[in-house]
Every structure is written in structure tokens, then in C-alpha cells.
Design a protein around this motif. Structure first.
Motif, PDB file in Angstrom:
ATOM      1  N   ASP A 293     -24.160 -17.861 -86.018  1.00  0.00           N
ATOM      2  CA  ASP A 293     -25.089 -18.961 -85.731  1.00  0.00           C
ATOM      3  C   ASP A 293     -25.066 -19.927 -86.900  1.00  0.00           C
ATOM      4  O   ASP A 293     -25.046 -19.510 -88.062  1.00  0.00           O
ATOM      5  N   ILE A 294     -25.101 -21.207 -86.585  1.00  0.00           N
ATOM      6  CA  ILE A 294     -25.245 -22.256 -87.598  1.00  0.00           C
ATOM      7  C   ILE A 294     -26.550 -22.978 -87.294  1.00  0.00           C
ATOM      8  O   ILE A 294     -26.752 -23.484 -86.182  1.00  0.00           O
ATOM      9  N   TRP A 295     -27.448 -22.993 -88.269  1.00  0.00           N
ATOM     10  CA  TRP A 295     -28.770 -23.597 -88.128  1.00  0.00           C
ATOM     11  C   TRP A 295     -28.883 -24.768 -89.092  1.00  0.00           C
ATOM     12  O   TRP A 295     -28.674 -24.588 -90.287  1.00  0.00           O
ATOM     13  N   ARG A 296     -29.208 -25.957 -88.595  1.00  0.00           N
ATOM     14  CA  ARG A 296     -29.423 -27.111 -89.480  1.00  0.00           C
ATOM     15  C   ARG A 296     -30.915 -27.249 -89.743  1.00  0.00           C
ATOM     16  O   ARG A 296     -31.721 -27.272 -88.812  1.00  0.00           O
TER      17      ARG A 296
ATOM     18  N   LEU B 137     -30.367  -6.381 -83.930  1.00  0.00           N
ATOM     19  CA  LEU B 137     -29.597  -7.404 -84.628  1.00  0.00           C
ATOM     20  C   LEU B 137     -29.218  -6.872 -86.005  1.00  0.00           C
ATOM     21  O   LEU B 137     -30.082  -6.660 -86.848  1.00  0.00           O
ATOM     22  N   ASP B 138     -27.936  -6.645 -86.207  1.00  0.00           N
ATOM     23  CA  ASP B 138     -27.433  -6.091 -87.464  1.00  0.00           C
ATOM     24  C   ASP B 138     -26.842  -7.231 -88.292  1.00  0.00           C
ATOM     25  O   ASP B 138     -25.689  -7.624 -88.088  1.00  0.00           O
ATOM     26  N   LEU B 139     -27.628  -7.758 -89.212  1.00  0.00           N
ATOM     27  CA  LEU B 139     -27.229  -8.903 -90.028  1.00  0.00           C
ATOM     28  C   LEU B 139     -26.141  -8.493 -91.012  1.00  0.00           C
ATOM     29  O   LEU B 139     -26.297  -7.513 -91.742  1.00  0.00           O
ATOM     30  N   ARG B 140     -25.055  -9.261 -91.042  1.00  0.00           N
ATOM     31  CA  ARG B 140     -23.913  -8.953 -91.904  1.00  0.00           C
ATOM     32  C   ARG B 140     -23.790  -9.923 -93.077  1.00  0.00           C
ATOM     33  O   ARG B 140     -23.547  -9.509 -94.191  1.00  0.00           O
ATOM     34  N   HIS B 141     -23.904 -11.240 -92.815  1.00  0.00           N
ATOM     35  CA  HIS B 141     -23.722 -12.253 -93.855  1.00  0.00           C
ATOM     36  C   HIS B 141     -24.645 -13.430 -93.603  1.00  0.00           C
ATOM     37  O   HIS B 141     -24.904 -13.779 -92.447  1.00  0.00           O
ATOM     38  N   VAL B 142     -25.117 -14.052 -94.684  1.00  0.00           N
ATOM     39  CA  VAL B 142     -25.894 -15.300 -94.598  1.00  0.00           C
ATOM     40  C   VAL B 142     -25.397 -16.209 -95.713  1.00  0.00           C
ATOM     41  O   VAL B 142     -25.323 -15.799 -96.873  1.00  0.00           O
ATOM     42  N   ILE B 143     -25.059 -17.431 -95.343  1.00  0.00           N
ATOM     43  CA  ILE B 143     -24.585 -18.441 -96.283  1.00  0.00           C
ATOM     44  C   ILE B 143     -25.457 -19.676 -96.086  1.00  0.00           C
ATOM     45  O   ILE B 143     -25.737 -20.057 -94.948  1.00  0.00           O
ATOM     46  N   ALA B 144     -25.870 -20.301 -97.189  1.00  0.00           N
ATOM     47  CA  ALA B 144     -26.755 -21.463 -97.070  1.00  0.00           C
ATOM     48  C   ALA B 144     -26.358 -22.557 -98.039  1.00  0.00           C
ATOM     49  O   ALA B 144     -25.856 -22.294 -99.131  1.00  0.00           O
ATOM     50  N   ASP B 145     -26.595 -23.802 -97.608  1.00  0.00           N
ATOM     51  CA  ASP B 145     -26.564 -24.944 -98.513  1.00  0.00           C
ATOM     52  C   ASP B 145     -27.829 -25.745 -98.243  1.00  0.00           C
ATOM     53  O   ASP B 145     -28.737 -25.252 -97.574  1.00  0.00           O
ATOM     54  N   ALA B 146     -27.909 -26.946 -98.731  1.00  0.00           N
ATOM     55  CA  ALA B 146     -29.150 -27.713 -98.620  1.00  0.00           C
ATOM     56  C   ALA B 146     -29.487 -28.125 -97.186  1.00  0.00           C
ATOM     57  O   ALA B 146     -30.636 -28.455 -96.906  1.00  0.00           O
ATOM     58  N   ARG B 147     -28.538 -28.081 -96.278  1.00  0.00           N
ATOM     59  CA  ARG B 147     -28.791 -28.501 -94.896  1.00  0.00           C
ATOM     60  C   ARG B 147     -28.594 -27.403 -93.860  1.00  0.00           C
ATOM     61  O   ARG B 147     -29.180 -27.461 -92.785  1.00  0.00           O
ATOM     62  N   PHE B 148     -27.737 -26.432 -94.154  1.00  0.00           N
ATOM     63  CA  PHE B 148     -27.356 -25.448 -93.146  1.00  0.00           C
ATOM     64  C   PHE B 148     -27.546 -24.021 -93.641  1.00  0.00           C
ATOM     65  O   PHE B 148     -27.365 -23.731 -94.816  1.00  0.00           O
ATOM     66  N   VAL B 149     -27.882 -23.147 -92.682  1.00  0.00           N
ATOM     67  CA  VAL B 149     -27.839 -21.701 -92.901  1.00  0.00           C
ATOM     68  C   VAL B 149     -26.907 -21.145 -91.826  1.00  0.00           C
ATOM     69  O   VAL B 149     -27.066 -21.447 -90.643  1.00  0.00           O
ATOM     70  N   VAL B 150     -25.933 -20.353 -92.267  1.00  0.00           N
ATOM     71  CA  VAL B 150     -24.973 -19.729 -91.360  1.00  0.00           C
ATOM     72  C   VAL B 150     -25.196 -18.226 -91.420  1.00  0.00           C
ATOM     73  O   VAL B 150     -25.240 -17.645 -92.506  1.00  0.00           O
ATOM     74  N   ALA B 151     -25.359 -17.611 -90.263  1.00  0.00           N
ATOM     75  CA  ALA B 151     -25.596 -16.174 -90.191  1.00  0.00           C
ATOM     76  C   ALA B 151     -24.546 -15.509 -89.308  1.00  0.00           C
ATOM     77  O   ALA B 151     -24.221 -16.021 -88.227  1.00  0.00           O
TER      78      ALA B 151
END
Length: 117
Positions: free
Chosen positions: A95-98, A65-79
């Protein structure tokens, strides 16, 4: 705790779990996913334990798994990452994780074959 603090903590927890999972530690999923977890991936079962069993039997379990970007706010993490299986073509995945109270409660994803650069 501010929304920025929550976002940073969720991102930190995600990155730790992602790294451990990518290194072969499937049990980390039991630590970060809530029991009543729901995945919106077609064909994926609901519930943490059933979903983990589904993931263990999927191509992601043995892939690099070659991670490129991660974005987060108070409810979601997007990878965004590239999934590179031992055999066959690689895929680009988002992937969008709540998160709720530090645990993952819901998941969405999209993927496509990796386009050569």
C-alpha cells in the motif's frame, strides 16, 4: 519541522492506525483519513466514508495482517504486509498512502498471491 520529522510522524501515525485496524478498530480509519480521500484501487469508491464501508465489506476486514516493511518520507508511507484471511489463500500487499497535514489523502495498492517459501 523538518522533512525527516514529518516522515517519522507520518510513519508513527500510520503504524498506530495499522495496529488498531489489525486489532479490529475500524473507527481508527475515520481519525486518520481525510474526508475527501481518493483511492486508486480499481472498484474502490472515493471519499473517506464510502471507502471505509468498502473496506469493511472486503476480505481485509477479517484478515490477519502481518506487517513486513514500512518506508516513509515527508509525503508518503509505503507498507508491505501479508494479508491472511480466515479462509482462502494469503496475499502479499503493498500500500502507498499519501499524507497531508497528518492525514491520509490518497492511496494506491498492489497485491499478489503469497508465494510459499
Amino acid at each position: 519541522m523538518t522533512d525527516i520529522d514529518v516522515a517519522e510522524e507520518n510513519k508513527r501515525r500510520f503504524l498506530d492506525a495499522f495496529g488498531r485496524f489489525a486489532a479490529g478498530d475500524v473507527e481508527v480509519l475515520r481519525e486518520i483519513i481525510r474526508a475527501d480521500f481518493v483511492s486508486h484501487t480499481p472498484g474502490a469508491p472515493a471519499g473517506r466514508d464510502a471507502w471505509i464501508e468498502f473496506i469493511v465489506g472486503s476480505p481485509i476486514a477479517g484478515a490477519e495482517l502481518d506487517l513486513r516493511h514500512v518506508i516513509a518520507d515527508a509525503r508518503f508511507v509505503v507498507a508491505h504486509y501479508t494479508l491472511i484471511p480466515p479462509e482462502g489463500p494469503s496475499e502479499d500487499v503493498v500500500d502507498i498512502w499519501r499524507f497531508e497535514d497528518g492525514l491520509i489523502v490518497e492511496h494506491w495498492d498492489v497485491s499478489r498471491p503469497t508465494v510459499p517459501a
